[in-house]
Design a protein around this motif. Structure first.
Motif, mmCIF file in Angstrom:
data_model
loop_
_atom_site.group_PDB
_atom_site.id
_atom_site.type_symbol
_atom_site.label_atom_id
_atom_site.label_comp_id
_atom_site.label_asym_id
_atom_site.label_seq_id
_atom_site.Cartn_x
_atom_site.Cartn_y
_atom_site.Cartn_z
ATOM 1 N N ALA A 54 1.222 -1.410 -0.015
ATOM 2 C CA ALA A 54 -0.352 0.253 -0.397
ATOM 3 C C ALA A 54 1.405 1.527 -0.160
ATOM 4 O O ALA A 54 2.206 0.854 0.877
ATOM 5 C CB ALA A 54 -1.041 0.327 1.103
ATOM 6 N N PHE A 55 0.367 2.453 -0.538
ATOM 7 C CA PHE A 55 1.068 3.527 -1.034
ATOM 8 C C PHE A 55 -0.039 5.126 -0.421
ATOM 9 O O PHE A 55 -1.291 4.485 -0.961
ATOM 10 C CB PHE A 55 2.246 3.773 -1.795
ATOM 11 C CG PHE A 55 0.841 3.558 -3.342
ATOM 12 C CD1 PHE A 55 1.235 4.380 -3.471
ATOM 13 C CD2 PHE A 55 0.682 2.053 -3.953
ATOM 14 C CE1 PHE A 55 0.108 4.277 -4.768
ATOM 15 C CE2 PHE A 55 0.708 1.919 -4.620
ATOM 16 C CZ PHE A 55 -0.574 2.765 -5.868
ATOM 17 N N SER A 56 0.893 5.736 -0.366
ATOM 18 C CA SER A 56 -0.022 7.340 -0.147
ATOM 19 C C SER A 56 0.020 8.007 -1.178
ATOM 20 O O SER A 56 0.795 7.971 -1.898
ATOM 21 C CB SER A 56 0.109 7.935 1.010
ATOM 22 O OG SER A 56 1.671 8.605 0.319
ATOM 23 N N VAL A 57 -0.713 8.566 -2.254
ATOM 24 C CA VAL A 57 -1.388 9.124 -2.946
ATOM 25 C C VAL A 57 -2.346 10.761 -2.330
ATOM 26 O O VAL A 57 -2.724 10.648 -1.687
ATOM 27 C CB VAL A 57 -2.143 8.560 -4.141
ATOM 28 C CG1 VAL A 57 -2.106 9.859 -4.887
ATOM 29 C CG2 VAL A 57 -1.594 7.606 -4.272
ATOM 30 N N MET A 58 -1.672 12.044 -2.588
ATOM 31 C CA MET A 58 -2.186 13.272 -2.836
ATOM 32 C C MET A 58 -2.579 14.001 -3.690
ATOM 33 O O MET A 58 -1.797 13.655 -4.501
ATOM 34 C CB MET A 58 -0.624 14.061 -1.648
ATOM 35 C CG MET A 58 -1.237 13.659 0.208
ATOM 36 S SD MET A 58 -0.559 14.755 1.369
ATOM 37 C CE MET A 58 1.082 14.898 0.872
ATOM 38 N N LEU A 59 -3.457 14.899 -3.847
ATOM 39 C CA LEU A 59 -3.993 15.361 -5.051
ATOM 40 C C LEU A 59 -2.629 16.960 -4.733
ATOM 41 O O LEU A 59 -2.778 16.882 -3.696
ATOM 42 C CB LEU A 59 -5.222 15.932 -4.436
ATOM 43 C CG LEU A 59 -6.122 14.008 -5.633
ATOM 44 C CD1 LEU A 59 -7.421 14.519 -5.069
ATOM 45 C CD2 LEU A 59 -5.396 13.304 -6.756
ATOM 46 N N ALA A 60 -2.693 17.919 -5.574
ATOM 47 C CA ALA A 60 -1.897 19.002 -5.838
ATOM 48 C C ALA A 60 -3.191 19.763 -4.838
ATOM 49 O O ALA A 60 -4.486 19.563 -5.513
ATOM 50 C CB ALA A 60 -1.331 19.382 -7.276
ATOM 51 N N GLY A 61 -2.926 20.779 -4.394
ATOM 52 C CA GLY A 61 -3.795 21.563 -3.658
ATOM 53 C C GLY A 61 -4.759 21.216 -2.624
ATOM 54 O O GLY A 61 -4.904 21.892 -1.611
ATOM 55 N N ASP A 62 -4.183 20.040 -2.181
ATOM 56 C CA ASP A 62 -4.916 18.929 -0.953
ATOM 57 C C ASP A 62 -4.296 18.423 0.156
ATOM 58 O O ASP A 62 -3.298 17.371 -0.768
ATOM 59 C CB ASP A 62 -5.992 18.308 -1.565
ATOM 60 C CG ASP A 62 -6.882 17.801 -0.176
ATOM 61 O OD1 ASP A 62 -6.842 17.926 0.474
ATOM 62 O OD2 ASP A 62 -8.007 17.608 -0.935
ATOM 63 N N PRO A 63 -3.685 18.643 0.958
ATOM 64 C CA PRO A 63 -2.743 18.109 1.689
ATOM 65 C C PRO A 63 -3.832 16.513 2.375
ATOM 66 O O PRO A 63 -2.626 15.826 3.429
ATOM 67 C CB PRO A 63 -2.733 19.269 3.418
ATOM 68 C CG PRO A 63 -3.741 19.555 3.134
ATOM 69 C CD PRO A 63 -4.508 19.530 1.428
ATOM 70 N N THR A 64 -4.334 16.075 2.081
ATOM 71 C CA THR A 64 -5.060 14.933 2.451
ATOM 72 C C THR A 64 -4.637 13.417 1.973
ATOM 73 O O THR A 64 -4.121 13.782 0.410
ATOM 74 C CB THR A 64 -6.614 14.892 2.064
ATOM 75 O OG1 THR A 64 -7.602 16.018 2.406
ATOM 76 C CG2 THR A 64 -6.958 13.654 2.890
ATOM 77 N N VAL A 65 -4.345 12.526 2.989
ATOM 78 C CA VAL A 65 -3.318 11.469 2.245
ATOM 79 C C VAL A 65 -4.549 10.404 1.914
ATOM 80 O O VAL A 65 -5.257 10.189 2.793
ATOM 81 C CB VAL A 65 -2.380 11.278 3.499
ATOM 82 C CG1 VAL A 65 -1.747 9.693 3.015
ATOM 83 C CG2 VAL A 65 -0.984 12.421 3.416
ATOM 84 N N ILE A 66 -4.121 9.998 0.761
ATOM 85 C CA ILE A 66 -5.180 8.540 0.400
ATOM 86 C C ILE A 66 -4.475 7.442 0.481
ATOM 87 O O ILE A 66 -3.119 7.752 -0.937
ATOM 88 C CB ILE A 66 -5.532 9.250 -0.927
ATOM 89 C CG1 ILE A 66 -6.274 10.409 -0.920
ATOM 90 C CG2 ILE A 66 -6.418 8.532 -1.557
ATOM 91 C CD1 ILE A 66 -6.716 11.345 -2.358
ATOM 92 N N ALA A 67 -4.864 6.834 1.394
ATOM 93 C CA ALA A 67 -4.017 4.923 1.488
ATOM 94 C C ALA A 67 -4.874 4.269 0.067
ATOM 95 O O ALA A 67 -5.707 4.172 -0.442
ATOM 96 C CB ALA A 67 -4.518 4.641 2.390
#
Length: 240
Positions: free
Chosen positions: A195-208
Motif C-alpha cells: 500500500a502507498f500514499s497519494v496526495m492531490l495537488a492543492g490538497d494535503p489529504t493523504v489517500i491510501a
C-alpha cells in the motif's frame, strides 16, 4: 379805469404763465420717473436693482434650483447608470469566470485505484482517479506519491507527460497517471509495497491506495517516476 383793468389782466396773464411753466416742470419730472424705473427693470435680472430683490432672488432661486436639479439628474442618473453598468459588467465578468473555471478536485471528489501495466516484470502501474462526486472538477498536476516510509520524498514527475490543457472531469469520468516502479532488473534494490500514499495537488489529504497483486509490487525508490494526470494514456509522452 382802463389802465387799471389792463394792469390786472397783465398780472393775471403772468400768473398763468408761471403756473403753466410750473406744471410743465412737474410733467417733466413725472416722465423721468418711469424712465428711471425702466432702467431698473432692465438691470434687475443682472441683480443690480435694489427694488427688484424679490424678482432677483426668485431668479437666483430658480437658477439655483435648475442647476441643482440638472446636476442631480445628470449626476444621479449618470452615476446610477454608470454604477449599474459597472455592476452589471462586474457581475457578468464574475459569472463568466465562474462558469469557465471548474473547482479543483479534492480528495473527497475522487476514488484512486492502481493496476499493473503489461506483463512481468511489472515495472509500471497505472493510477486511475475517478470522479465520484456529483459535479465536475479539475485535476491538476501529478499525483504526489510516497511508496515507502523510509523514503519520504515524493516520486519525481516526468515533465513531458504534462498535458497542454487542464484535465476537467465530469461526474463519473476518470483520469490516469502512469507510474514507473523500477527498471525490472534483478540487481535493483527493490522493496515490496502493499500500500502507498497519494496526495492531490492543492490538497494535503493523504489517500491510501492498495497496491495491485496478491503480493504487492516491487519498488526501487531510486528509479521510481510518475506522469501527470491525463484524460488517457498517450504513446510517447507516457513512455518512461
Amino acid at each position: 379805469m382802463n389802465t387799471l383793468h389792463r394792469t390786472a389782466l397783465l398780472a393775471a396773464a403772468g400768473t398763468a404763465l408761471v403756473l403753466s411753466l410750473t406744471a410743465c416742470q412737474g410733467d417733466g419730472d413725472a416722465n423721468s420717473a418711469p424712465t428711471s424705473g425702466s432702467s431698473v427693470n432692465v438691470q434687475s435680472p443682472s441683480g443690480k436693482a435694489t427694488d427688484a430683490s424679490g424678482t432677483t432672488g426668485s431668479a437666483n432661486s430658480a437658477g439655483s434650483g435648475g442647476t441643482s436639479g440638472s446636476t442631480a439628474s445628470n449626476g444621479g442618473g449618470g452615476s446610477t447608470k454608470a454604477s449599474g453598468s459597472s455592476g452589471s459588467s462586474g457581475s457578468a465578468s464574475s459569472g463568466e469566470q465562474a462558469s469557465a473555471s471548474t473547482p479543483v478536485c479534492a480528495a473527497g471528489d475522487v476514488h484512486i485505484t492502481a493496476a499493473t501495466q503489461d506483463g512481468p516484470p511489472y515495472t509500471h502501474i497505472v493510477l486511475t482517479a475517478k470522479n465520484t462526486s456529483r459535479h465536475s472538477c479539475r485535476l491538476t498536476g501529478f499525483p504526489h506519491i510516497q511508496f515507502l516510509e523510509s523514503h519520504k520524498q515524493d516520486v519525481p514527475a516526468v515533465a513531458k507527460s504534462k498535458p497542454e490543457a487542464p484535465v476537467v472531469l465530469a461526474a463519473g469520468d476518470p483520469a490516469y497517471a502512469l507510474v514507473k516502479l523500477s527498471d525490472g532488473g534483478r540487481e535493483e534494490d527493490n522493496e515490496p509495497v502493499t500500500a502507498f500514499s497519494v496526495m492531490l495537488a492543492g490538497d494535503p489529504t493523504v489517500i491510501a491506495v492498495t497496491a495491485p497483486g496478491s503480493g504487492g509490487i516491487a519498488v526501487d525508490p531510486a528509479k521510481a517516476l510518475t506522469g501527470y494526470w491525463t484524460p488517457e494514456l498517450r504513446n510517447g509522452a507516457d513512455d518512461f
